[in-house]
Design a protein around this motif. Structure first.
Motif, short mmCIF file in Angstrom:
data_model
loop_
_atom_site.label_atom_id
_atom_site.label_comp_id
_atom_site.label_asym_id
_atom_site.label_seq_id
_atom_site.Cartn_x
_atom_site.Cartn_y
_atom_site.Cartn_z
N ILE A 60 -6.33 16.77 -69.20
CA ILE A 60 -6.28 15.59 -68.33
C ILE A 60 -5.04 14.77 -68.62
CG2 ILE A 60 -7.40 13.37 -67.84
CD1 ILE A 60 -10.08 14.83 -67.99
N ALA A 61 -4.76 14.54 -69.91
CA ALA A 61 -3.55 13.79 -70.28
C ALA A 61 -2.29 14.52 -69.82
CB ALA A 61 -3.51 13.54 -71.79
N LEU A 62 -2.24 15.84 -70.01
CA LEU A 62 -1.08 16.62 -69.59
C LEU A 62 -0.86 16.54 -68.08
CD1 LEU A 62 -1.48 19.77 -71.84
CD2 LEU A 62 0.42 18.15 -71.89
N ASN A 63 -1.91 16.70 -67.32
CA ASN A 63 -1.78 16.65 -65.86
C ASN A 63 -1.46 15.25 -65.35
OD1 ASN A 63 -2.16 19.40 -65.04
ND2 ASN A 63 -4.30 19.19 -65.66
N LYS A 64 -1.99 14.24 -66.02
CA LYS A 64 -1.76 12.86 -65.60
C LYS A 64 -0.33 12.40 -65.92
CE LYS A 64 -4.57 9.74 -64.06
NZ LYS A 64 -4.83 9.82 -62.63
N ILE A 65 0.15 12.74 -67.11
CA ILE A 65 1.45 12.23 -67.57
C ILE A 65 2.59 13.20 -67.26
CG2 ILE A 65 2.77 11.47 -69.59
CD1 ILE A 65 0.03 10.65 -70.83
N TRP A 66 2.38 14.49 -67.51
CA TRP A 66 3.45 15.49 -67.33
C TRP A 66 3.32 16.25 -66.01
CZ3 TRP A 66 2.10 13.89 -72.14
CH2 TRP A 66 3.13 13.63 -73.04
N ARG A 67 2.21 16.06 -65.32
CA ARG A 67 1.92 16.74 -64.05
C ARG A 67 1.84 18.26 -64.18
NH1 ARG A 67 0.74 12.13 -62.28
NH2 ARG A 67 2.30 10.73 -61.46
N ASP A 68 1.61 18.72 -65.41
CA ASP A 68 1.53 20.16 -65.66
C ASP A 68 0.87 20.37 -67.02
OD1 ASP A 68 1.86 22.87 -65.44
OD2 ASP A 68 4.04 22.85 -65.65
N ARG A 75 3.28 21.15 -76.07
CA ARG A 75 4.08 20.89 -77.30
C ARG A 75 4.76 19.53 -77.20
NH1 ARG A 75 1.44 22.32 -80.12
NH2 ARG A 75 0.19 23.64 -78.89
N SER A 76 5.24 19.19 -76.01
CA SER A 76 5.88 17.89 -75.80
C SER A 76 4.89 16.75 -76.07
CB SER A 76 6.41 17.80 -74.37
OG SER A 76 7.00 16.55 -74.13
N MET A 77 3.66 16.92 -75.58
CA MET A 77 2.64 15.89 -75.82
C MET A 77 2.36 15.75 -77.31
SD MET A 77 -1.09 15.18 -74.15
CE MET A 77 -2.00 16.49 -74.91
N ASP A 78 2.34 16.84 -78.03
CA ASP A 78 2.12 16.78 -79.49
C ASP A 78 3.21 15.94 -80.17
OD1 ASP A 78 -0.15 18.33 -79.24
OD2 ASP A 78 0.89 20.20 -79.76
N VAL A 79 4.44 16.07 -79.69
CA VAL A 79 5.55 15.27 -80.23
C VAL A 79 5.31 13.79 -79.95
CG1 VAL A 79 8.02 14.76 -80.02
CG2 VAL A 79 7.24 17.14 -80.12
N TYR A 80 4.86 13.46 -78.75
CA TYR A 80 4.58 12.07 -78.41
C TYR A 80 3.42 11.50 -79.22
CZ TYR A 80 8.01 11.82 -74.70
OH TYR A 80 9.18 11.79 -74.00
N VAL A 81 2.40 12.30 -79.46
CA VAL A 81 1.28 11.86 -80.30
C VAL A 81 1.80 11.56 -81.71
CG1 VAL A 81 -0.87 12.58 -81.42
CG2 VAL A 81 -0.54 12.98 -78.97
N THR A 82 2.68 12.40 -82.23
CA THR A 82 3.27 12.18 -83.55
C THR A 82 4.05 10.87 -83.59
OG1 THR A 82 3.41 14.55 -83.97
CG2 THR A 82 4.83 13.14 -85.30
N LYS A 83 4.80 10.58 -82.53
CA LYS A 83 5.55 9.32 -82.46
C LYS A 83 4.59 8.12 -82.47
CE LYS A 83 9.62 10.84 -79.88
NZ LYS A 83 10.38 10.63 -78.63
#
Length: 141
Positions: A60-68, A75-83
């Motif tokens: 849901i987070a991937l589709n809402k924020i990255w649209r995919d 992997r990109s979302m994992d980087v943002y969670v780390t930040k």
């Protein structure tokens, strides 16, 4: 249950030692240190806060924020969670937990605020003084 970001008109949140203004994209620690969040950090933190102590499904987070929801956006979302974890580490009571294969959950380990503890301590101290006074008063007669 997942809370849809568009359903909430709320844009300012207080949690732990932080104030988060999603409209201005600013996360502020109680000691005054602020971070201007990127648009994706902002969206992700808002989704985590709105779903506080509940599972935020990864897809849901991937589709809402990255649209995919593919491997690279994951992997990109994992980087943002780390930040975001790095910003939040100033309050050791706040954590973002990875629920393997499902998503993330934002938690506060110690839900009682420091102010609440101070008020409880004052209340207990006051009760001890009153109880001590009553004992002395009772035995003086």
């Amino acid at each position: 249950p997942y809370v849809n970001v568009e359903e909430k008109d709320v844009f300012e949140f207080d949690f732990g030692d932080f104030n988060f203004n999603s409209k201005l994209r600013i996360l502020t620690h109680k000691k005054g240190e602020s971070h201007k969040l990127s648009p994706k950090e902002n969206q992700l933190l808002k989704m985590l806060v709105l779903n506080f102590d509940d599972l935020l499904p990864r897809d849901i987070a991937l589709n809402k924020i990255w649209r995919d929801a593919n491997y690279f956006t994951s992997r990109s979302m994992d980087v943002y969670v780390t930040k975001i974890r790095k910003y939040l580490k100033k309050d050791p009571n706040i954590s973002i937990v990875n629920i393997h294969g499902k998503g993330f959950k934002m938690k506060i380990i110690n839900k009682i605020s420091y102010r609440s503890i101070e008020l409880i301590d004052k209340y207990i101290h006051k009760k001890k003084i009153i109880f001590g006074f009553l004992l002395v008063f009772h035995f003086s007669f």
